[in-house]
Design a protein around this motif. Structure first.
Motif, PDB file in Angstrom:
ATOM      1  N   PRO A  43       0.809  -1.224   0.000  1.00 34.79           N
ATOM      2  CA  PRO A  43       0.000   0.000   0.000  1.00 34.79           C
ATOM      3  C   PRO A  43       0.839   1.270   0.000  1.00 34.79           C
ATOM      4  CG  PRO A  43      -0.119  -1.107   2.135  1.00 34.79           C
ATOM      5  CD  PRO A  43       0.566  -2.050   1.203  1.00 34.79           C
ATOM      6  N   GLU A  44       2.067   1.197   0.529  1.00 31.13           N
ATOM      7  CA  GLU A  44       2.895   2.404   0.580  1.00 31.13           C
ATOM      8  C   GLU A  44       3.344   2.865  -0.806  1.00 31.13           C
ATOM      9  OE1 GLU A  44       5.486  -1.146   1.922  1.00 31.13           O
ATOM     10  OE2 GLU A  44       3.440  -0.376   2.272  1.00 31.13           O
ATOM     11  N   ARG A  45       3.195   2.028  -1.827  1.00 27.88           N
ATOM     12  CA  ARG A  45       3.510   2.472  -3.191  1.00 27.88           C
ATOM     13  C   ARG A  45       2.462   3.441  -3.724  1.00 27.88           C
ATOM     14  NH1 ARG A  45       6.555  -0.267  -6.868  1.00 27.88           N
ATOM     15  NH2 ARG A  45       6.179   1.649  -8.055  1.00 27.88           N
ATOM     16  N   LEU A  46       1.273   3.446  -3.125  1.00 28.27           N
ATOM     17  CA  LEU A  46       0.169   4.240  -3.662  1.00 28.27           C
ATOM     18  C   LEU A  46       0.127   5.673  -3.120  1.00 28.27           C
ATOM     19  CD1 LEU A  46      -2.676   1.560  -3.467  1.00 28.27           C
ATOM     20  CD2 LEU A  46      -1.241   2.128  -5.442  1.00 28.27           C
ATOM     21  N   GLU A  47       0.484   5.859  -1.871  1.00 27.89           N
ATOM     22  CA  GLU A  47       0.329   7.195  -1.281  1.00 27.89           C
ATOM     23  C   GLU A  47       1.129   8.277  -2.007  1.00 27.89           C
ATOM     24  OE1 GLU A  47       0.329   9.523   3.022  1.00 27.89           O
ATOM     25  OE2 GLU A  47       0.998   7.432   2.913  1.00 27.89           O
ATOM     26  N   PRO A  48       2.373   8.038  -2.456  1.00 25.97           N
ATOM     27  CA  PRO A  48       3.080   9.096  -3.206  1.00 25.97           C
ATOM     28  C   PRO A  48       2.359   9.480  -4.499  1.00 25.97           C
ATOM     29  CG  PRO A  48       4.629   7.423  -2.450  1.00 25.97           C
ATOM     30  CD  PRO A  48       3.258   6.888  -2.185  1.00 25.97           C
ATOM     31  N   LEU A  49       1.674   8.529  -5.125  1.00 31.71           N
ATOM     32  CA  LEU A  49       0.919   8.842  -6.335  1.00 31.71           C
ATOM     33  C   LEU A  49      -0.268   9.741  -5.992  1.00 31.71           C
ATOM     34  CD1 LEU A  49       0.815   5.255  -7.928  1.00 31.71           C
ATOM     35  CD2 LEU A  49       2.627   6.969  -8.073  1.00 31.71           C
ATOM     36  N   HIS A  50      -0.923   9.440  -4.894  1.00 29.20           N
ATOM     37  CA  HIS A  50      -2.035  10.287  -4.424  1.00 29.20           C
ATOM     38  C   HIS A  50      -1.548  11.704  -4.147  1.00 29.20           C
ATOM     39  CE1 HIS A  50      -5.178  11.843  -1.764  1.00 29.20           C
ATOM     40  NE2 HIS A  50      -4.283  11.978  -0.814  1.00 29.20           N
ATOM     41  N   ARG A  51      -0.386  11.838  -3.512  1.00 29.31           N
ATOM     42  CA  ARG A  51       0.130  13.168  -3.183  1.00 29.31           C
ATOM     43  C   ARG A  51       0.510  13.934  -4.449  1.00 29.31           C
ATOM     44  NH1 ARG A  51      -0.072  13.886   1.861  1.00 29.31           N
ATOM     45  NH2 ARG A  51       0.096  12.200   3.375  1.00 29.31           N
ATOM     46  N   ALA A  52       1.008  13.234  -5.437  1.00 34.16           N
ATOM     47  CA  ALA A  52       1.316  13.892  -6.703  1.00 34.16           C
ATOM     48  C   ALA A  52       0.059  14.413  -7.380  1.00 34.16           C
ATOM     49  CB  ALA A  52       2.050  12.921  -7.626  1.00 34.16           C
ATOM     50  N   LEU A  53      -1.057  13.714  -7.183  1.00 32.36           N
ATOM     51  CA  LEU A  53      -2.321  14.113  -7.803  1.00 32.36           C
ATOM     52  C   LEU A  53      -3.003  15.272  -7.062  1.00 32.36           C
ATOM     53  CD1 LEU A  53      -3.656  10.570  -8.635  1.00 32.36           C
ATOM     54  CD2 LEU A  53      -3.712  12.459 -10.277  1.00 32.36           C
ATOM     55  N   LEU A  54      -2.726  15.419  -5.778  1.00 34.76           N
ATOM     56  CA  LEU A  54      -3.393  16.467  -5.006  1.00 34.76           C
ATOM     57  C   LEU A  54      -3.121  17.836  -5.625  1.00 34.76           C
ATOM     58  CD1 LEU A  54      -2.766  15.376  -1.303  1.00 34.76           C
ATOM     59  CD2 LEU A  54      -4.974  15.475  -2.481  1.00 34.76           C
ATOM     60  N   GLY A  55      -4.167  18.547  -5.908  1.00 31.96           N
ATOM     61  CA  GLY A  55      -4.040  19.880  -6.480  1.00 31.96           C
ATOM     62  C   GLY A  55      -3.815  19.901  -7.970  1.00 31.96           C
ATOM     63  N   ALA A  56      -3.594  18.733  -8.591  1.00 32.21           N
ATOM     64  CA  ALA A  56      -3.306  18.721 -10.028  1.00 32.21           C
ATOM     65  C   ALA A  56      -4.498  19.182 -10.859  1.00 32.21           C
ATOM     66  CB  ALA A  56      -2.877  17.325 -10.466  1.00 32.21           C
ATOM     67  N   ALA A  57      -5.713  18.938 -10.380  1.00 32.72           N
ATOM     68  CA  ALA A  57      -6.904  19.333 -11.139  1.00 32.72           C
ATOM     69  C   ALA A  57      -7.065  20.848 -11.225  1.00 32.72           C
ATOM     70  CB  ALA A  57      -8.158  18.716 -10.513  1.00 32.72           C
ATOM     71  N   ALA A  58      -6.399  21.573 -10.342  1.00 27.20           N
ATOM     72  CA  ALA A  58      -6.513  23.038 -10.350  1.00 27.20           C
ATOM     73  C   ALA A  58      -5.568  23.693 -11.360  1.00 27.20           C
ATOM     74  CB  ALA A  58      -6.228  23.587  -8.951  1.00 27.20           C
ATOM     75  N   ARG A  59      -4.643  22.934 -11.923  1.00 29.19           N
ATOM     76  CA  ARG A  59      -3.641  23.542 -12.796  1.00 29.19           C
ATOM     77  C   ARG A  59      -4.106  23.727 -14.248  1.00 29.19           C
ATOM     78  NH1 ARG A  59      -0.042  20.287  -9.519  1.00 29.19           N
ATOM     79  NH2 ARG A  59       0.203  18.727 -11.147  1.00 29.19           N
ATOM     80  N   PRO A  60      -4.831  22.777 -14.848  1.00 26.73           N
ATOM     81  CA  PRO A  60      -5.266  23.005 -16.243  1.00 26.73           C
ATOM     82  C   PRO A  60      -6.286  24.133 -16.346  1.00 26.73           C
ATOM     83  CG  PRO A  60      -5.478  20.675 -15.594  1.00 26.73           C
ATOM     84  CD  PRO A  60      -5.253  21.456 -14.353  1.00 26.73           C
TER      85      PRO A  60
END
Length: 349
Positions: free
Chosen positions: A320-337
């Motif tokens: 499961p620890e492989r997934l959390e860094p991906l989640h953190r990379a996604l946080l806020g990404a929807a606000a950029r485009p």
């Protein structure tokens, strides 16, 4: 009036179109939604449904068919096209937003006679099969991209106003599906994940495809994209043998809501799945793509740090620890485009 033109063949493009229409109406815009398959004769529509069943049985057939399929516009009667064009004129359509390249061919003659702003929305990182078929049709159309192979996310459709669910609140549950057409290896992967003790929700095309010991959901049989402008509702498949899923509306869910609370979406990387991942900040665990456009989507999501392959995750014991860094990379990404609503509702200069 804004006309949002989608195709029910590709729910990964149809659902983003429905989301856009929903958000535009909330902003006070007059919007109509039309689905290409509504214009097909009954025999051609039946062939589309049968193709879907064949694709669900064999992903290789689905990929091969992308290069062999005929253009559905060939099967739309001239009188049907004429009636549709009159409808657009009567409704005062000022903007077309297209989510399938097949619509560009159908629009081509109309735009020659009646120039109208036309926006071709690409949900994939490269040109998808329907847009490839469109060729030089509707040359005046503006093309907007929700994702690009060069590593950028130029535009987005706002799916939600809520912030993503926090990582601790997700609880490790997975959402597993085969995209809008429910194709690929997702059921086999669900069995493997369940065997590893991971909790998951599995979306199957029908109750008979349920996997034992897994919570399964299926598309409401009363819903169909060429009869209904609502988002596709899911019903939980009962665990008791022989008991049908309740189609009277109780317990209906949307796959997006399941994605919001999931720790990962395990799926092939269709355009609609990318949009769900972006707005829920839910990582993707990538299954085999259905064609080159989905392969490009998967490469992009990995490049941005939003996804990893199923094989890589399995090699790490589904840690499961492989997934959390991906989640953190996604946080806020929807606000950029850039917000496609603003591009549609702001007058052009």
């Amino acid at each position: 009036m804004i006309a949002v033109l989608t195709s029910g063949v590709a729910l990964g493009a149809h659902v983003p179109g429905l989301r856009l229409a929903q958000r535009l109406r909330e902003r006070g815009a007059d919007v109509m939604v039309d689905v290409l398959e509504r214009r097909l004769p009954a025999d051609r529509l039946a062939a589309v449904v049968e193709s879907r069943r064949r694709f669900q049985r064999d992903l290789r057939f689905a990929v091969a068919a992308q290069g062999l399929a005929t253009d559905p516009v060939d099967d739309i009667a001239p009188r049907t096209v004429a009636a549709l064009e009159k409808h657009w004129e009567d409704q005062g359509v000022e903007t077309f937003v297209v989510f399938s390249g097949f619509w560009l061919r159908l629009l081509d003659g109309y735009l020659d006679r009646r120039p109208t702003r036309t926006i071709a929305c690409h949900v994939d990182a490269v040109v998808s099969p329907s847009y490839r078929r469109a060729g030089r049709c509707a040359p005046g159309a503006e093309h907007v991209w929700l994702a690009r192979e060069d590593g950028t996310l130029p535009w987005t459709i706002p799916v939600d106003t809520r912030p993503p669910v926090s990582w601790p609140a997700r609880g490790g549950r997975l959402l597993v599906h085969g995209g809008g057409w429910a194709i690929g290896s997702y059921r086999e992967r669900a069995r493997e994940l369940a065997g590893a003790g991971l909790p998951l929700d599995l979306i199957v095309p029908e109750a008979s495809a349920a996997v034992e010991g897994v919570r399964c959901l299926t598309l409401d049989p009363d819903w169909h994209p060429w009869h209904d402008d609502g988002l596709p509702p899911l019903l939980e498949v009962p665990t008791e043998p022989g008991r049908p899923a309740d189609s009277r509306g109780r317990g209906r869910q949307l796959s997006y809501e399941l994605a919001r609370s999931a720790s990962a979406i395990v799926s092939k990387p269709g355009g609609g799945t990318l949009l769900d991942s972006l707005w829920t900040a839910t990582p993707l665990v990538l299954l085999e793509p259905a064609g080159g456009h989905e392969a490009a989507n998967g490469r992009l999501w990995r490049r941005l740090g939003f996804a990893l392959s199923y094989d890589d995750w399995r090699a790490d014991g589904f840690a499961p620890e492989r997934l959390e860094p991906l989640h953190r990379a996604l946080l806020g990404a929807a606000a950029r485009p850039r917000n496609l609503l603003d591009g549609l509702l702001t007058p052009r200069t």
